[in-house]
Design a protein around this motif. Structure first.
Motif, short mmCIF file in Angstrom:
data_model
loop_
_atom_site.label_atom_id
_atom_site.label_comp_id
_atom_site.label_asym_id
_atom_site.label_seq_id
_atom_site.Cartn_x
_atom_site.Cartn_y
_atom_site.Cartn_z
N PHE A 164 0.85 -1.18 0.00
CA PHE A 164 0.00 0.00 0.00
C PHE A 164 0.88 1.24 0.00
O PHE A 164 2.00 1.22 0.49
N THR A 165 0.35 2.34 -0.53
CA THR A 165 1.14 3.55 -0.65
C THR A 165 0.94 4.55 0.49
O THR A 165 1.69 5.50 0.60
N GLY A 207 -7.65 -1.85 2.67
CA GLY A 207 -6.70 -1.51 3.71
C GLY A 207 -6.33 -2.70 4.55
O GLY A 207 -6.96 -3.75 4.50
N LEU A 208 -5.28 -2.50 5.34
CA LEU A 208 -4.74 -3.56 6.19
C LEU A 208 -4.40 -2.97 7.55
O LEU A 208 -3.60 -2.03 7.64
N VAL A 209 -5.02 -3.49 8.60
CA VAL A 209 -4.65 -3.11 9.97
C VAL A 209 -3.33 -3.81 10.27
O VAL A 209 -3.24 -5.03 10.21
N ASP A 210 -2.32 -3.02 10.56
CA ASP A 210 -0.96 -3.56 10.68
C ASP A 210 -0.40 -3.40 12.09
O ASP A 210 0.75 -3.06 12.28
N PHE A 249 -2.16 1.26 13.42
CA PHE A 249 -1.63 1.55 12.09
C PHE A 249 -2.45 0.83 11.03
O PHE A 249 -2.68 -0.37 11.12
N ILE A 250 -2.87 1.60 10.02
CA ILE A 250 -3.66 1.05 8.92
C ILE A 250 -3.03 1.49 7.61
O ILE A 250 -2.78 2.68 7.41
N PRO A 292 -5.90 7.00 1.48
CA PRO A 292 -6.04 7.31 2.91
C PRO A 292 -7.41 7.90 3.28
O PRO A 292 -7.98 7.51 4.29
N LYS A 293 -7.94 8.79 2.46
CA LYS A 293 -9.25 9.39 2.78
C LYS A 293 -10.35 8.33 2.73
O LYS A 293 -11.21 8.28 3.61
N GLY A 294 -10.34 7.50 1.71
CA GLY A 294 -11.34 6.44 1.60
C GLY A 294 -11.19 5.40 2.69
O GLY A 294 -12.19 4.92 3.23
#
Length: 98
Positions: free
Chosen positions: A20-21, A54-57, A69-70, A75-77
């Motif tokens: 992810f960016t 997304g990924l909860v990290d 941390f996600i 990021p907004k979406g």
């Protein structure tokens, strides 16, 4: 050999690499074990609900605050989706220290 067999049975799953960016950090004051439990509950609510966006990290705790941390490409979406998953389910005033 045993690990391969357990994977084949579905007990162990390989983590897939995700690139992810962007990164979101949910951060709020923490002064008790209740705040830590809230962090874990929020992570467990967001994790399956984000789907592929997304990924909860993980998280960290220290200096009187907790962080979750996600990662995501939008990021907004990702933030909007995460908030939609937790609003009404948790007392968000607690997250803001008020």
């Amino acid at each position: 050999m045993i690990l391969r067999f357990l994977r084949w049975l579905g007990f162990l799953k390989r983590r897939t690499a995700v690139n992810f960016t962007g990164q979101l950090v949910f951060q709020w004051p923490a002064s008790s074990e209740a705040h830590y439990r809230l962090l874990l509950a929020i992570e467990e609510t967001i994790r399956p609900g984000l789907g592929p966006i997304g990924l909860v990290d993980g998280h960290d705790i220290g200096a009187g605050e907790v962080n979750a941390f996600i990662h995501g490409d939008d990021p907004k979406g990702t933030f909007a989706k995460a908030m939609s998953l937790i609003q009404g389910k948790y007392d968000l005033k607690e997250l803001m220290g008020g």
